[in-house]
Design a protein around this motif. Structure first.
Motif, short mmCIF file in Angstrom:
data_model
loop_
_atom_site.label_atom_id
_atom_site.label_comp_id
_atom_site.label_asym_id
_atom_site.label_seq_id
_atom_site.Cartn_x
_atom_site.Cartn_y
_atom_site.Cartn_z
N THR A 54 0.91 -1.40 0.02
CA THR A 54 -0.15 -0.07 0.22
C THR A 54 0.92 1.05 0.16
O THR A 54 1.80 1.11 0.52
CB THR A 54 -1.02 0.48 1.07
N ASP A 55 0.12 2.20 -0.72
CA ASP A 55 1.26 3.22 -0.83
C ASP A 55 1.54 4.63 0.85
O ASP A 55 2.45 4.75 1.03
CB ASP A 55 1.06 4.42 -0.94
N ASP A 56 0.73 3.28 1.79
CA ASP A 56 0.68 3.44 3.65
C ASP A 56 2.10 3.13 4.46
O ASP A 56 1.59 2.60 5.25
CB ASP A 56 -0.22 4.42 3.83
N PHE A 57 2.04 1.38 3.59
CA PHE A 57 2.65 0.60 3.78
C PHE A 57 3.75 0.78 4.58
O PHE A 57 4.17 2.02 5.05
CB PHE A 57 3.61 0.25 3.13
N GLU A 58 3.75 0.46 6.56
CA GLU A 58 4.81 0.12 7.49
C GLU A 58 5.79 -1.11 7.46
O GLU A 58 4.81 -1.98 8.16
CB GLU A 58 4.27 1.09 8.37
N ASN A 68 9.23 3.22 5.89
CA ASN A 68 7.64 3.53 4.93
C ASN A 68 7.60 2.33 3.63
O ASN A 68 9.37 2.57 3.44
CB ASN A 68 7.06 4.60 4.94
N LYS A 69 6.86 2.82 3.38
CA LYS A 69 7.21 1.78 1.49
C LYS A 69 8.77 1.83 0.98
O LYS A 69 9.38 1.87 0.53
CB LYS A 69 6.11 1.92 0.50
N GLN A 143 -8.22 -4.48 -1.34
CA GLN A 143 -7.64 -3.13 -1.69
C GLN A 143 -8.58 -3.60 -3.08
O GLN A 143 -7.43 -3.60 -3.43
CB GLN A 143 -7.89 -2.14 -2.09
N LYS A 148 -4.14 -6.26 -0.62
CA LYS A 148 -2.45 -5.20 -0.60
C LYS A 148 -1.38 -5.47 0.76
O LYS A 148 -2.38 -5.29 1.81
CB LYS A 148 -2.18 -3.76 -0.85
N LYS A 150 0.11 -4.55 3.70
CA LYS A 150 0.21 -2.92 4.63
C LYS A 150 0.64 -2.39 6.05
O LYS A 150 1.41 -1.90 5.73
CB LYS A 150 -1.43 -2.73 5.31
N ARG A 151 0.89 -3.82 6.40
CA ARG A 151 1.82 -3.16 7.57
C ARG A 151 2.57 -5.00 8.00
O ARG A 151 2.04 -5.85 7.19
CB ARG A 151 1.44 -3.18 9.41
#
Length: 161
Positions: A54-58, A68-69, A143, A148, A150-151
């Motif tokens: 995801t764009d906000d991957f951590e 972050n990504k 999504q 995707k 995400k974390r």
């Protein structure tokens, strides 16, 4: 009332139990794990891995901190794929992966994947040598009908015995 609470708790836990290894969700998570690790980590083909994030991957690592990504992909390029003389590989420990579905109003929205993996290094044509071990937990989000990542939490890193 006390028994009703216990019964409700029991059925809540039953609904959140891990899925069977031959279930569609488990097989999807195993295939996605392969894209991240077999294709991305082991073969250093990072484009498919990057597309799954995801764009906000951590990424939370017990030794390396939080990324972050962009930082995660840059670290993979530099630390995993950056030295052509050293071949690093990751192997999922057979039987360690578990998958837990996440639903709201009977609608699947995500999954928790957890497992254990080992790391190997082969340098200058030497035999593949186990160098480490770690546990991981990942949150996958559905999504637009696509999974995707995400974390991810990567922890309990230890040297190989």
């Amino acid at each position: 009332m006390k028994y009703l609470t216990l019964i409700t708790l029991f059925f809540s836990v039953m609904l959140m139990a891990q899925v069977e290894e031959d279930s569609e969700l488990f097989l999807q998570m195993k295939q996605l794990d392969s894209v991240v690790f077999e294709v991305g980590f082991n073969q250093c083909n990072l484009s498919p891995t990057e597309a799954l994030l995801t764009d906000d991957f951590e990424f939370y690592h017990d030794i390396g901190g939080i990324q972050n990504k962009a930082e995660f992909i840059a670290a993979m390029k530099k630390n995993i794929c950056g030295n052509p003389k050293t071949n690093l590989t990751r192997k999922l420990i057979k039987g360690s992966m578990e998958v837990f579905p996440l639903s709201a109003n009977n609608e699947l929205y995500g999954a928790i994947q957890r497992g254990e993996h080992e790391f190997y290094r082969q340098a200058d044509g030497q035999e593949n040598k186990k160098t480490g071990y770690a546990k991981f937990t990942s949150y996958w989000e559905l999504q637009n009908n696509e999974w995707k990542l995400k974390r991810t939490f990567s922890f309990d890193h230890r040297a190989a015995h």
